[in-house]
Design a protein around this motif. Structure first.
Motif, PDB file in Angstrom:
ATOM      1  N   ILE A  51      10.677  -6.342 -11.775  1.00 31.26           N
ATOM      2  CA  ILE A  51      11.672  -6.122 -10.722  1.00 31.26           C
ATOM      3  C   ILE A  51      11.621  -4.675 -10.250  1.00 31.26           C
ATOM      4  O   ILE A  51      11.648  -4.402  -9.045  1.00 31.26           O
ATOM      5  N   ASP A  52      11.501  -3.757 -11.185  1.00 34.59           N
ATOM      6  CA  ASP A  52      11.433  -2.331 -10.833  1.00 34.59           C
ATOM      7  C   ASP A  52      10.197  -2.033  -9.982  1.00 34.59           C
ATOM      8  O   ASP A  52      10.266  -1.271  -9.011  1.00 34.59           O
ATOM      9  N   ILE A  53       9.072  -2.632 -10.337  1.00 34.65           N
ATOM     10  CA  ILE A  53       7.833  -2.436  -9.569  1.00 34.65           C
ATOM     11  C   ILE A  53       7.999  -2.980  -8.157  1.00 34.65           C
ATOM     12  O   ILE A  53       7.616  -2.332  -7.176  1.00 34.65           O
ATOM     13  N   ILE A  54       8.569  -4.161  -8.042  1.00 40.35           N
ATOM     14  CA  ILE A  54       8.759  -4.752  -6.719  1.00 40.35           C
ATOM     15  C   ILE A  54       9.668  -3.877  -5.873  1.00 40.35           C
ATOM     16  O   ILE A  54       9.375  -3.607  -4.706  1.00 40.35           O
ATOM     17  N   ARG A  55      10.750  -3.427  -6.453  1.00 39.31           N
ATOM     18  CA  ARG A  55      11.674  -2.572  -5.694  1.00 39.31           C
ATOM     19  C   ARG A  55      11.017  -1.268  -5.267  1.00 39.31           C
ATOM     20  O   ARG A  55      11.192  -0.825  -4.126  1.00 39.31           O
ATOM     21  N   SER A  56      10.276  -0.649  -6.159  1.00 37.15           N
ATOM     22  CA  SER A  56       9.667   0.639  -5.804  1.00 37.15           C
ATOM     23  C   SER A  56       8.574   0.469  -4.752  1.00 37.15           C
ATOM     24  O   SER A  56       8.473   1.287  -3.834  1.00 37.15           O
ATOM     25  N   THR A  57       7.781  -0.582  -4.847  1.00 37.22           N
ATOM     26  CA  THR A  57       6.735  -0.776  -3.843  1.00 37.22           C
ATOM     27  C   THR A  57       7.339  -1.241  -2.521  1.00 37.22           C
ATOM     28  O   THR A  57       6.872  -0.825  -1.458  1.00 37.22           O
ATOM     29  N   HIS A  58       8.372  -2.057  -2.581  1.00 31.78           N
ATOM     30  CA  HIS A  58       9.028  -2.485  -1.343  1.00 31.78           C
ATOM     31  C   HIS A  58       9.614  -1.282  -0.612  1.00 31.78           C
ATOM     32  O   HIS A  58       9.547  -1.208   0.618  1.00 31.78           O
ATOM     33  N   SER A  59      10.157  -0.338  -1.351  1.00 34.90           N
ATOM     34  CA  SER A  59      10.752   0.840  -0.707  1.00 34.90           C
ATOM     35  C   SER A  59       9.718   1.647   0.073  1.00 34.90           C
ATOM     36  O   SER A  59      10.060   2.336   1.034  1.00 34.90           O
ATOM     37  N   LEU A  60       8.455   1.545  -0.309  1.00 32.01           N
ATOM     38  CA  LEU A  60       7.399   2.279   0.383  1.00 32.01           C
ATOM     39  C   LEU A  60       7.057   1.687   1.746  1.00 32.01           C
ATOM     40  O   LEU A  60       6.498   2.375   2.604  1.00 32.01           O
ATOM     41  N   ILE A  61       7.395   0.411   1.947  1.00 38.55           N
ATOM     42  CA  ILE A  61       7.069  -0.246   3.217  1.00 38.55           C
ATOM     43  C   ILE A  61       8.304  -0.679   3.999  1.00 38.55           C
ATOM     44  O   ILE A  61       8.197  -1.106   5.145  1.00 38.55           O
ATOM     45  N   ALA A  62       9.467  -0.570   3.387  1.00 34.02           N
ATOM     46  CA  ALA A  62      10.697  -1.090   3.998  1.00 34.02           C
ATOM     47  C   ALA A  62      11.046  -0.412   5.317  1.00 34.02           C
ATOM     48  O   ALA A  62      11.688  -1.021   6.171  1.00 34.02           O
ATOM     49  N   ASP A  63      10.619   0.817   5.504  1.00 36.10           N
ATOM     50  CA  ASP A  63      10.949   1.528   6.745  1.00 36.10           C
ATOM     51  C   ASP A  63       9.957   1.236   7.879  1.00 36.10           C
ATOM     52  O   ASP A  63      10.031   1.836   8.940  1.00 36.10           O
ATOM     53  N   GLN A  64       9.057   0.269   7.638  1.00 35.81           N
ATOM     54  CA  GLN A  64       8.067  -0.123   8.645  1.00 35.81           C
ATOM     55  C   GLN A  64       8.089  -1.638   8.865  1.00 35.81           C
ATOM     56  O   GLN A  64       7.056  -2.293   8.800  1.00 35.81           O
ATOM     57  N   PRO A  65       9.260  -2.224   9.119  1.00 37.74           N
ATOM     58  CA  PRO A  65       9.341  -3.689   9.182  1.00 37.74           C
ATOM     59  C   PRO A  65       8.449  -4.315  10.249  1.00 37.74           C
ATOM     60  O   PRO A  65       7.859  -5.381  10.012  1.00 37.74           O
ATOM     61  N   ASP A  66       8.332  -3.696  11.399  1.00 42.00           N
ATOM     62  CA  ASP A  66       7.496  -4.276  12.460  1.00 42.00           C
ATOM     63  C   ASP A  66       6.032  -4.295  12.055  1.00 42.00           C
ATOM     64  O   ASP A  66       5.327  -5.287  12.273  1.00 42.00           O
ATOM     65  N   THR A  68      -1.091  -8.531   2.605  1.00 44.84           N
ATOM     66  CA  THR A  68      -0.301  -7.585   3.393  1.00 44.84           C
ATOM     67  C   THR A  68       0.156  -6.420   2.529  1.00 44.84           C
ATOM     68  O   THR A  68       0.065  -5.255   2.939  1.00 44.84           O
ATOM     69  N   LEU A  69       0.636  -6.725   1.339  1.00 43.31           N
ATOM     70  CA  LEU A  69       1.083  -5.667   0.430  1.00 43.31           C
ATOM     71  C   LEU A  69      -0.084  -4.771   0.008  1.00 43.31           C
ATOM     72  O   LEU A  69       0.057  -3.545  -0.040  1.00 43.31           O
ATOM     73  N   GLU A  70      -1.212  -5.379  -0.262  1.00 45.70           N
ATOM     74  CA  GLU A  70      -2.390  -4.599  -0.631  1.00 45.70           C
ATOM     75  C   GLU A  70      -2.799  -3.653   0.500  1.00 45.70           C
ATOM     76  O   GLU A  70      -3.069  -2.469   0.273  1.00 45.70           O
ATOM     77  N   GLN A  71      -2.806  -4.166   1.717  1.00 42.66           N
ATOM     78  CA  GLN A  71      -3.191  -3.344   2.863  1.00 42.66           C
ATOM     79  C   GLN A  71      -2.134  -2.285   3.161  1.00 42.66           C
ATOM     80  O   GLN A  71      -2.465  -1.157   3.503  1.00 42.66           O
ATOM     81  N   GLY A  72      -0.878  -2.651   3.053  1.00 42.73           N
ATOM     82  CA  GLY A  72       0.200  -1.729   3.392  1.00 42.73           C
ATOM     83  C   GLY A  72       0.463  -0.663   2.340  1.00 42.73           C
ATOM     84  O   GLY A  72       0.872   0.448   2.673  1.00 42.73           O
ATOM     85  N   LEU A  73       0.224  -1.014   1.087  1.00 40.61           N
ATOM     86  CA  LEU A  73       0.535  -0.082  -0.008  1.00 40.61           C
ATOM     87  C   LEU A  73      -0.672   0.706  -0.494  1.00 40.61           C
ATOM     88  O   LEU A  73      -0.513   1.720  -1.164  1.00 40.61           O
ATOM     89  N   GLY A  74      -1.855   0.232  -0.199  1.00 34.20           N
ATOM     90  CA  GLY A  74      -3.060   0.942  -0.638  1.00 34.20           C
ATOM     91  C   GLY A  74      -3.091   1.099  -2.148  1.00 34.20           C
ATOM     92  O   GLY A  74      -2.921   0.134  -2.893  1.00 34.20           O
ATOM     93  N   ASN A  75      -3.281   2.322  -2.619  1.00 31.51           N
ATOM     94  CA  ASN A  75      -3.408   2.611  -4.050  1.00 31.51           C
ATOM     95  C   ASN A  75      -2.137   2.300  -4.839  1.00 31.51           C
ATOM     96  O   ASN A  75      -2.181   2.189  -6.062  1.00 31.51           O
ATOM     97  N   TYR A  76      -1.015   2.185  -4.160  1.00 25.47           N
ATOM     98  CA  TYR A  76       0.237   1.868  -4.851  1.00 25.47           C
ATOM     99  C   TYR A  76       0.313   0.388  -5.239  1.00 25.47           C
ATOM    100  O   TYR A  76       1.180  -0.006  -6.014  1.00 25.47           O
ATOM    101  N   PHE A  77      -0.583  -0.409  -4.683  1.00 22.53           N
ATOM    102  CA  PHE A  77      -0.592  -1.829  -5.018  1.00 22.53           C
ATOM    103  C   PHE A  77      -1.525  -2.032  -6.207  1.00 22.53           C
ATOM    104  O   PHE A  77      -2.653  -2.492  -6.091  1.00 22.53           O
ATOM    105  N   THR A  78      -1.013  -1.679  -7.363  1.00 21.59           N
ATOM    106  CA  THR A  78      -1.765  -1.773  -8.610  1.00 21.59           C
ATOM    107  C   THR A  78      -1.842  -3.222  -9.071  1.00 21.59           C
ATOM    108  O   THR A  78      -1.208  -4.111  -8.505  1.00 21.59           O
TER     109      THR A  78
END
Length: 146
Positions: A6-21, A101-111
């Motif tokens: 849950i913590d991982i999901i929240r932290s990675t989601h926060s990295l993309i949440a400000d780019q919804p479009d 999408t997460l892999e492309q959007g998060l790059g190296n953060y998508f462990t």
């Protein structure tokens, strides 16, 4: 789900949440690349659909710690998706599109740990939506028999 996931999901989601479009555009591009036949299920103007997607994603992430609170909404969502022509096998395609999408959007953060956490969360969400669709089908069948 484990708290660490849950913590991982929240932290990675926060990295993309400000780019919804951007997230929505990338997700639907991935989805339609994986299965072009799914495009017919969506409106030509995807702006509103993208907002629905990112809003739902944000809600799910916020409620991961209390999954019981999501059940009614996920069951209802699954029921509504039946009317759009969604079948059980489509959920696998959507899951793959989400992970891409997460892999492309998060790059190296998508462990690998992030991939696993998101995959587990998505499988649970999809499972509850499928349950909702099945409940609706059973209810319709019972009403038809009565």
């Amino acid at each position: 789900m484990r708290q660490a996931q849950i913590d991982i999901i929240r932290s990675t989601h926060s990295l993309i949440a400000d780019q919804p479009d951007a997230v929505a555009t990338l997700f639907y591009a991935n989805l339609f690349a994986l299965d072009p036949s799914l495009r017919a299920m969506f409106p030509s103007d995807m702006a509103e659909q993208g907002k629905k997607l990112t809003s739902a994603l944000t809600l799910v992430v916020a409620k991961l710690h209390e999954p019981h609170a999501l059940l009614p909404a996920l069951h209802s969502l699954g029921q509504r998706h039946v009317a759009y022509g969604v079948r059980d096998e489509h959920y696998d395609t959507v899951g793959e599109a989400l992970l891409r999408t997460l892999e492309q959007g998060l790059g190296n953060y998508f462990t690998e740990e992030a991939r696993e956490a998101w995959a587990v969360a998505y499988q649970r969400i999809a499972g509850h939506m499928i349950e909702g669709a099945e409940l609706a089908a059973r209810n319709e069948s019972e009403v038809a028999r009565a």
